[in-house]
Write an enzyme that holds these catalytic residues in place. Structure first.
Site, short mmCIF file in Angstrom:
data_model
loop_
_atom_site.label_atom_id
_atom_site.label_comp_id
_atom_site.label_asym_id
_atom_site.label_seq_id
_atom_site.Cartn_x
_atom_site.Cartn_y
_atom_site.Cartn_z
CB SER A 139 6.21 1.78 5.96
OG SER A 139 6.53 2.45 4.88
CE1 TYR A 153 3.13 -1.16 2.58
CE2 TYR A 153 4.20 0.73 2.48
CZ TYR A 153 4.08 -0.52 2.86
OH TYR A 153 5.48 -0.77 3.55
#
Length: 248
Positions: A139, A153
């Site tokens: 990501s 995350y």
């Protein structure tokens, strides 16, 4: 017909194939001629994905990749692979001051440790053919694009991106390629399940020069490229797919 992006004759493992980017990757790879082996924890959703695949010979294996014993069992059941896409992942939107040890373990177990142990086991059991390609779905959150309440995350994805480079170097002697895809926000259940309200989402969307979030298949098509022979001289790199988000 000449097609350097064809996956015909290749067997590809896709984790997290029950939804989102994993499901889209399984579908797109099947369209390009690959035989797909899917895994995830939810059997019903894996069955749904199976019905969406083109071609024949595909299969699914239910497994919880946060459990090393289940990783071993999965690898024992599968044939030799020409590629693998590690797409399983979870998100967590929490400010730092309320994070718990359980939160850290949960996010890292799914987003990082599972992919590391799966890679290790595939290599140890010699399930990756010479010239195989491993693609890790990371990501932009793990690549310097920070946001409030996404520390866990982003950290887990940063670790995954780093691991991919080490794996690329160590496995190069076996002609196994390892690369990462770093998407921006994608229209998946992970996005829908976050606790951002409509105003927050609107402000976030305004940061994307192309004025929309990505689609799972747009990430999947990049995975197809990295799995194909068109990318056989690419390893240890990362493809950012973010609608221009990191330009701002």
């Amino acid at each position: 017909m000449y097609n350097p992006f064809s996956l015909s004759g290749k067997t590809i493992l896709v984790t997290g194939a029950s939804s989102g980017i994993g499901r889209a990757t399984a579908i797109e790879c099947s369209k390009m001629g690959a035989t797909i082996i899917m895994t995830a924890r939810n059997e019903e959703r894996l069955k749904e994905t199976l019905l969406l695949l083109e071609g024949e010979g595909h299969q699914y294996i239910v497994a919880d990749l946060t459990n090393e014993d289940e990783i071993r069992q999965l690898v024992e059941q599968i044939p030799e692979l020409d590629g693998a896409v590690c797409a399983a992942g979870i998100s967590m939107l929490k400010p730092i001051q309320v994070l718990s040890e359980k939160d850290i373990q949960s996010v890292f177990a799914t987003n990082y440790t599972a992919s590391v142990l799966l890679t290790k086991t595939l290599v140890k059991k010699r399930k990756l053919n010479t010239g195989a390609s491993v693609v890790y779905i990371s990501s932009i959150s793990g690549n310097g694009n920070t946001a409030t309440a996404l520390s866990l995350y982003g950290s887990s994805k940063s670790a995954l991106s780093s691991f991919a480079k080490y794996a690329a170097l160590e496995l190069s002697g076996k002609k196994i390629r390892c690369n990462t895809i770093c998407p921006g926000r994608i229209e998946t259940n992970l996005l829908q399940n976050q606790t951002m309200n409509e105003d927050d989402l609107a402000k976030d969307l305004a940061k994307y020069p192309l004025h929309r979030y990505g689609k799972p298949e747009e990430v999947a098509q990049a995975a197809v490229y990295l799995l194909s022979d068109a990318a056989k001289w690419i390893t240890g790199t990362s493809i950012t797919i973010d609608g221009g988000r990191t330009l701002i």
